[in-house]
Write a protein that holds these residues in place. Sequence first.
Motif, mmCIF file in Angstrom:
data_model
loop_
_atom_site.group_PDB
_atom_site.id
_atom_site.type_symbol
_atom_site.label_atom_id
_atom_site.label_comp_id
_atom_site.label_asym_id
_atom_site.label_seq_id
_atom_site.Cartn_x
_atom_site.Cartn_y
_atom_site.Cartn_z
ATOM 1 N N LEU A 123 61.861 68.368 69.585
ATOM 2 C CA LEU A 123 62.479 67.956 68.316
ATOM 3 C C LEU A 123 63.998 68.077 68.373
ATOM 4 C CD1 LEU A 123 60.072 69.543 65.663
ATOM 5 C CD2 LEU A 123 60.370 67.112 66.179
ATOM 6 N N GLN A 162 53.732 61.463 65.160
ATOM 7 C CA GLN A 162 54.304 61.809 63.850
ATOM 8 C C GLN A 162 55.828 61.713 63.830
ATOM 9 O OE1 GLN A 162 52.878 65.771 63.205
ATOM 10 N NE2 GLN A 162 50.729 65.158 63.055
ATOM 11 N N GLN A 163 56.447 61.559 65.012
ATOM 12 C CA GLN A 163 57.909 61.539 65.089
ATOM 13 C C GLN A 163 58.410 60.093 65.077
ATOM 14 O OE1 GLN A 163 58.892 64.609 64.748
ATOM 15 N NE2 GLN A 163 56.765 65.232 65.151
ATOM 16 N N GLU A 164 59.249 59.785 64.111
ATOM 17 C CA GLU A 164 59.744 58.413 63.995
ATOM 18 C C GLU A 164 60.409 57.947 65.281
ATOM 19 O OE1 GLU A 164 62.972 55.813 61.343
ATOM 20 O OE2 GLU A 164 62.593 57.922 60.879
ATOM 21 N N GLY A 166 60.233 59.744 68.370
ATOM 22 C CA GLY A 166 59.664 60.374 69.551
ATOM 23 C C GLY A 166 58.711 59.441 70.272
#
Length: 343
Positions: A123, A162-164, A166
């Motif tokens: 992250l 879930q990571q825009e 990633g």
Amino acid sequence: MKPFTPKLVYIEPRAMEYPLAQELYQKFKDEGIEIRETTSHNQVRGIPGDNELRQYANAKNTFVIGVRKTLKFDTSKPSAEYAIPLATGCMGHCHYCYLQTTLGKKPYIRTYVNLDDIFNQALEYIAERDEPTRFEAACTSDIVGIDHLTHSLKKTIEFMGQQEKGRLRFVTKYHHVDHLLDAKHNGHTRFRFSINADYVIKNFEPGTSSLDKRLEAARKVADAGYPLGFIVAPIYIYGDDWKEGYYQLFKNLHEQLKGSAVDEEDLTFELIQHRFTKPAKRVILQRYPKSKLEMDEDQRKYKWGRYGIGKYVYPTEQQEEIKQVMQEYVDEFFPKSKISYFT
């Protein structure tokens, strides 16, 4: 082939603070697999074997459960911005593999159980770049080959989903993908398979899934909506039949994917010619003394590499021939796809 099951397990005491380590410990204990303690996943001692060759073979069946202390991710991989460290080592016996020298005297298989720490570091890297950031999960392992035990890869797929910004990618020679098909990937994970001519797989890739099994798995992955890719590596000139062998490879791949949900415009190919270094050659011949792998420096071109370590590649004329042949096959069977690179 059956999914990998270790014959010997080591565990760091600190790892038992994490639920995944506790689950694995109980699983292996219930299966009657010997479990030993080690102070560090980097210092595993006592792997059985009365000579180096036997110890190496036993190490390939040894599973080490540890904590990844160094969380700074490697950035030296051409296919991604960062390498995400989920595991190290592989149960396969590919004669040509660069892990022969990269892992040196530590060829055992390691899994890291502090996934939240690893995800938090990812992250931070995503936030620093503020743009789509790719993480490679198979730089030092074949993560699919052990994920039926850990499900670490599945958790990572869903985390990146879930990571825009990633993105995850990995490559495998194993077909044990069923548990990954329902993962909520959100199109953020590119699932790649390492494929090759039958001659190469049969002679130089012991302990891996057959080509047919890999292609069947690739179809399942395509139908599960994953972005798909293939690494053809190492592209290896073997006698007069090599062109026909690679033609059959692409033909079989085309037949297997026909009618699947694959998005051909998003399909990628990475093409890597066979190469070796002098240290790798020495280790390969020690570990696989009967290997048919051709490593004649006089028949190769020396190419300077990073950190002063050069490698032997095919001469320029043969490289151009390989590149042209592969381009023709891709154009014939997958004309809308993309060749990411040839090296």
